[in-house]
Write an enzyme that holds these catalytic residues in place. Structure first.
Site, mmCIF file in Angstrom:
data_model
loop_
_atom_site.group_PDB
_atom_site.id
_atom_site.type_symbol
_atom_site.label_atom_id
_atom_site.label_comp_id
_atom_site.label_asym_id
_atom_site.label_seq_id
_atom_site.Cartn_x
_atom_site.Cartn_y
_atom_site.Cartn_z
ATOM 1 N N GLY A 278 0.770 -1.248 0.000
ATOM 2 C CA GLY A 278 0.000 0.000 0.000
ATOM 3 C C GLY A 278 0.791 1.281 0.000
ATOM 4 N N GLY A 322 3.535 -3.730 -3.895
ATOM 5 C CA GLY A 322 3.372 -4.002 -5.323
ATOM 6 C C GLY A 322 3.716 -2.745 -6.092
ATOM 7 N N CYS A 391 -14.969 4.812 -26.846
ATOM 8 C CA CYS A 391 -16.245 5.458 -27.135
ATOM 9 C C CYS A 391 -16.945 5.978 -25.900
ATOM 10 C CB CYS A 391 -17.133 4.483 -27.884
ATOM 11 S SG CYS A 391 -16.411 4.074 -29.449
ATOM 12 N N GLU A 392 -16.235 6.738 -25.090
ATOM 13 C CA GLU A 392 -16.927 7.425 -24.002
ATOM 14 C C GLU A 392 -16.092 8.586 -23.508
ATOM 15 O OE1 GLU A 392 -17.089 5.185 -20.155
ATOM 16 O OE2 GLU A 392 -16.857 3.511 -21.549
HETATM 17 N N1 LLP Z 1 -1.287 -7.008 -0.221
HETATM 18 C C1 LLP Z 1 -2.626 -7.132 -0.340
HETATM 19 C C2 LLP Z 1 -3.324 -8.086 0.507
HETATM 20 C C3 LLP Z 1 -3.321 -6.362 -1.279
HETATM 21 O O1 LLP Z 1 -4.625 -6.497 -1.393
HETATM 22 C C4 LLP Z 1 -2.613 -5.445 -2.091
HETATM 23 C C5 LLP Z 1 -3.308 -4.647 -3.079
HETATM 24 C C6 LLP Z 1 -1.220 -5.350 -1.933
HETATM 25 C C7 LLP Z 1 -0.592 -6.151 -0.976
HETATM 26 C C8 LLP Z 1 -0.376 -4.450 -2.778
HETATM 27 O O2 LLP Z 1 -0.709 -3.111 -2.622
HETATM 28 P P1 LLP Z 1 0.242 -1.985 -3.279
HETATM 29 O O3 LLP Z 1 1.543 -2.004 -2.543
HETATM 30 O O4 LLP Z 1 0.426 -2.322 -4.711
HETATM 31 O O5 LLP Z 1 -0.519 -0.711 -3.107
HETATM 32 N N2 LLP Z 1 -6.004 -1.308 -8.503
HETATM 33 C C9 LLP Z 1 -5.720 -0.347 -7.462
HETATM 34 C C10 LLP Z 1 -4.961 -0.958 -6.339
HETATM 35 C C11 LLP Z 1 -5.634 -2.151 -5.731
HETATM 36 C C12 LLP Z 1 -4.776 -2.802 -4.706
HETATM 37 C C13 LLP Z 1 -5.323 -4.101 -4.295
HETATM 38 N N3 LLP Z 1 -4.541 -4.754 -3.303
HETATM 39 C C14 LLP Z 1 -4.986 0.842 -8.053
HETATM 40 O O6 LLP Z 1 -4.757 0.861 -9.249
HETATM 41 O O7 LLP Z 1 -4.659 1.779 -7.348
#
Ligand code: LLP
Length: 463
Positions: A278, A322, A391-392
């Site tokens: 996160g 991530g 298309c939006e």
């Molecule tokens: N661990 C768990 C249990 C998670 O659910 C997530 C992300 C991470 C780690 C990694 O989080 P990060 O370090 O990448 O923020 N699609 C959204 C983000 C969704 C994240 C879902 N879970 C976006 O584009 O901002």
């Protein structure tokens, strides 16, 4: 995730509308290194390069739109996280941000573990040779097939997300004659300061088991009773794109509090805690993310302090970044197709991709930067909205930014910090073809995920 409105600067205040944008940079040709991958630079001829290769050459060879990923930056970020947390902790890269076989190999070589959250991610990880014991399996509704497979291949841990899953995983493991290592994911009840859709620690949402009302304590009670699982720790992920460490501190404190309660009730000291991912990254010059060593220091201090206060041995900590690893390492390269100036408003710049390769702006109101990368320009800044070809009207890639006023069809523009959650959330909307991911490293570029073809689309259509 929104910036406050700023005046556009005295030169232009009379021609710019109200909006969420900052004044144009003094020189639009200068790339803010905060938002670009490490080896990105503007060469003497004015063309931007990554890993020593100019974008004009990359566009010729691989086409546009395409994601270009700086491999050395990715590896350096992995090492920075591993070094920051040291040998007594584990870093699990969250594969949902972006996963491919090449990425899995880099992770292995740099000593990271991997968090997967679907059978597809597990397949990719195993196919690329990631040892199963270095994989954590997540998800709020893992299928029976997914659990059976995860247990069979021997993943290092399954993170249990519900009461049903505690029993489901225990039974499956037992039926395979195994004892599966598990963590329980709890929601600690903090409101992370991020977009509602990516905040995950408040109680009113689908993930995890609430600490409140003794729910998590009850989950631990049940897990400890079952032979098929070995409860190794507690997991908490509070959300995504977070800059403020306060939420992580509250989370760590509450998780350690639960460990103390478990010790008091069961005489068991759970040996691990996972504080999730996160951590935010810089999408624009306004963002100031922390470095991995600052994050590690803050988390280690709080966990150590809280454990001492409770007379607990410090558990092994793991984290799951991530975005913070892959996000900054890639940019999306687009070719400008059409340009539509609206007097007194803004100029719409249409590119050859859009919400199919970056849904984040439409979905979360995410902010991005953009730069003209195929040449320099001394023209005045113009306020633009970079839009796609779908298309939006919500098909927006960069809501508000400045590009030089002499921008023309055929110019290449690039949007930095698109390594995370862009290719992984790409779609075939309007039957568009998902772009390739090209890894660039020390003068060499190679496709790691190829561009989709129309045959790929037709192959799925079996009607
Ligand atoms: N661990 C768990 C249990 C998670 O659910 C997530 C992300 C991470 C780690 C990694 O989080 P990060 O370090 O990448 O923020 N699609 C959204 C983000 C969704 C994240 C879902 N879970 C976006 O584009 O901002």
């Amino acid at each position: 995730m929104s910036r406050s409105a700023h005046p556009a600067g005295p030169r232009h205040a009379d021609v710019y509308p109200e909006g969420h944008y900052t004044a144009p940079a003094a020189d639009l040709n200068v790339l803010d290194e905060k938002v670009w991958a490490r080896t990105v630079r503007r060469n003497d001829d004015g063309v931007v390069s990554v890993g020593g290769i100019e974008v004009t050459r990359l566009a010729e060879e691989f086409g546009t739109p395409a994601y270009f990923l700086d491999e050395s930056d990715f590896r350096a970020r992995c090492r920075a996280w591993a070094d920051a947390f040291g040998p007594d902790a584990d870093v699990f890269y969250a594969g949902k941000a972006f996963l491919s076989r090449a990425v899995v190999r880099w992770l292995q070589e740099e000593g990271l573990n991997l968090d997967v959250c679907s059978g597809g991610e597990l397949t990719t990880a195993l196919d690329a040779g990631m040892p199963a014991e270095r994989i954590a399996f997540h998800g709020n509704n893992k299928s029976v097939e997914e659990i059976e497979r995860a247990v069979r291949v021997g993943v290092g841990r399954i993170v249990l997300d519900s009461f049903q899953e505690i029993v489901r995983v225990a039974h499956i493991a037992q039926s395979q004659g195994k004892r599966q290592r598990v963590q329980i994911r709890v929601t600690v009840g903090v409101e992370a300061h991020t977009h509602e859709f990516i905040a995950t620690a408040h109680e009113d949402q689908k993930f995890g088991i609430a600490l409140a009302d003794g729910q998590a304590a009850e989950a631990v009670r049940r897990a400890l009773r079952l032979d098929g699982i070995e409860l190794i720790g507690i997991h908490s992920h509070i959300g995504s794109q977070i800059f403020d460490m306060a939420g992580f501190e509250v989370s760590a404190r509450r998780v350690v509090q639960l460990l103390a309660e478990v010790r008091d009730e069961h005489g068991v000291e759970l040996p691990e805690i996972d504080l999730g991912g996160g951590l935010g990254i810089a999408y624009t010059s306004e963002d100031d993310p922390s470095e991995p060593h600052q994050i590690a220091k803050a988390l280690n201090e709080i966990v150590t302090r809280e454990c001492e206060a409770h007379g607990l041995a410090t558990p092994r900590i793991s984290v799951e970044p991530g975005r913070a690893i892959v996000g900054p390492t890639a940019f999306t390269l687009y070719e400008v197709g059409t340009i539509k100036p609206l007097e007194g408003l803004r100029t719409y710049v249409s590119v050859d991709g859009g919400m199919s390769d970056n849904i984040r702006t439409a979905l979360y109101d995410a902010e991005y930067s953009v730069a003209l990368v195929s040449r320099t320009s001394d023209a005045e800044p113009m306020l633009v909205r970079v839009v796609g070809k779908h298309c939006e009207s919500g098909d927006i890639v960069v809501r508000d930014a400045f590009l030089p006023a002499d921008l023309a069809p055929g110019d290449l523009i690039a949007v930095p910090a698109t390594g995370a959650y862009c290719r992984s959330m790409a779609s075939n909307y309007n039957h568009s073809l998902r772009p390739p991911v090209v890894a660039v490293n020390e003068g060499e570029a190679r496709v790691i995920v190829r561009r989709e073809t129309e045959e790929d689309l037709l192959r799925l259509d079996v009607g």
